[in-house]
Design a protein around this motif. Structure first.
Motif, PDB file in Angstrom:
ATOM      1  N   ARG A  72     -39.131 -80.128 -16.568  1.00  0.00           N
ATOM      2  CA  ARG A  72     -40.514 -79.879 -16.161  1.00  0.00           C
ATOM      3  C   ARG A  72     -40.594 -79.705 -14.655  1.00  0.00           C
ATOM      4  O   ARG A  72     -39.815 -80.299 -13.904  1.00  0.00           O
ATOM      5  N   TRP A  73     -41.561 -78.900 -14.227  1.00  0.00           N
ATOM      6  CA  TRP A  73     -41.778 -78.632 -12.812  1.00  0.00           C
ATOM      7  C   TRP A  73     -43.247 -78.878 -12.484  1.00  0.00           C
ATOM      8  O   TRP A  73     -44.131 -78.575 -13.279  1.00  0.00           O
ATOM      9  N   ARG A  74     -43.514 -79.383 -11.323  1.00  0.00           N
ATOM     10  CA  ARG A  74     -44.884 -79.585 -10.838  1.00  0.00           C
ATOM     11  C   ARG A  74     -45.416 -78.253 -10.316  1.00  0.00           C
ATOM     12  O   ARG A  74     -44.631 -77.333 -10.019  1.00  0.00           O
ATOM     13  N   PRO A  75     -46.742 -78.141 -10.165  1.00  0.00           N
ATOM     14  CA  PRO A  75     -47.317 -76.884  -9.641  1.00  0.00           C
ATOM     15  C   PRO A  75     -46.800 -76.500  -8.255  1.00  0.00           C
ATOM     16  O   PRO A  75     -46.720 -75.321  -7.922  1.00  0.00           O
ATOM     17  N   ASP A  76     -46.399 -77.504  -7.457  1.00  0.00           N
ATOM     18  CA  ASP A  76     -45.880 -77.190  -6.118  1.00  0.00           C
ATOM     19  C   ASP A  76     -44.410 -76.789  -6.132  1.00  0.00           C
ATOM     20  O   ASP A  76     -43.813 -76.547  -5.093  1.00  0.00           O
ATOM     21  N   GLY A  77     -43.784 -76.728  -7.327  1.00  0.00           N
ATOM     22  CA  GLY A  77     -42.399 -76.283  -7.444  1.00  0.00           C
ATOM     23  C   GLY A  77     -41.369 -77.391  -7.430  1.00  0.00           C
ATOM     24  O   GLY A  77     -40.184 -77.129  -7.603  1.00  0.00           O
ATOM     25  N   THR A  78     -41.787 -78.628  -7.238  1.00  0.00           N
ATOM     26  CA  THR A  78     -40.829 -79.731  -7.253  1.00  0.00           C
ATOM     27  C   THR A  78     -40.560 -80.167  -8.688  1.00  0.00           C
ATOM     28  O   THR A  78     -41.354 -79.899  -9.591  1.00  0.00           O
ATOM     29  N   ARG A  79     -39.461 -80.851  -8.867  1.00  0.00           N
ATOM     30  CA  ARG A  79     -39.028 -81.267 -10.193  1.00  0.00           C
ATOM     31  C   ARG A  79     -39.799 -82.495 -10.655  1.00  0.00           C
ATOM     32  O   ARG A  79     -39.972 -83.456  -9.902  1.00  0.00           O
TER      33      ARG A  79
END
Length: 163
Positions: A72-79
């Motif tokens: 999964r990835w957050r909206p800001d691109g971090t894991r």
């Protein structure tokens, strides 16, 4: 937490204590659909083991087909934490695909901790020519011979008196 997942996980053979502990903690965090997403640091703290050990156990459980991993990835691109889904259809499965252990004498040594850095000299006969440590001392060489090389008469083994 789903009691059904936890009760199922207790019955499954996973092939080791570490894997079983991680498997049970994941089952304890699972929802009713058999999905869990705790942080690896949380599992490591709970079980008092390293995060690397937890990662290895999860990877082995995925290889064995007991878990499937969805990154999964957050909206800001971090894991974000992965979602781990239990394959509860394996409840009657008795045998897991486990990699066979190599016999102790055939195990490969990894890392440099057990490597030797000695330089091995080629074996030569004791009287080999060109080996300076076995040659007679030259006349210009004023070193005394070792006393252990003396004969019973007290003379040096070469027959010449010591300098």
């Amino acid at each position: 937490m789903s009691n059904d997942v936890l009760n199922w996980a207790k019955k499954v053979t996973v092939g080791g204590q570490t894997r079983k502990a991680v498997f049970l903690i994941l089952a304890d965090h699972a929802d009713d659909k058999g999905r869990a997403w705790p942080a690896q640091e949380t599992i490591a703290d709970t079980l008092e083991m390293s995060v690397r050990t937890v990662r290895s156990a999860i990877a082995e459980l995925c290889e064995a087909g007991l878990l499937t991993r969805k990154k999964r990835w957050r909206p800001d691109g971090t894991r974000a934490t992965d979602i781990l889904k239990f394959d509860m259809d394996l409840v009657n499965r008795q045998e897991l695909p486990v990699k066979p252990e190599q016999p102790a004498n055939e195990r490969r040594i990894t890392g440099k901790s057990r490597q030797t850095h000695r330089q091995m000299a080629p074996e030569q006969p004791a009287g080999a020519a060109g080996n300076p440590s076995l040659e007679e001392p030259s006349e210009g060489n004023h070193h005394k011979q070792n006393s252990s090389e003396a004969t019973a008469s007290g003379r040096p083994a070469g027959g010449r008196p010591a300098c």
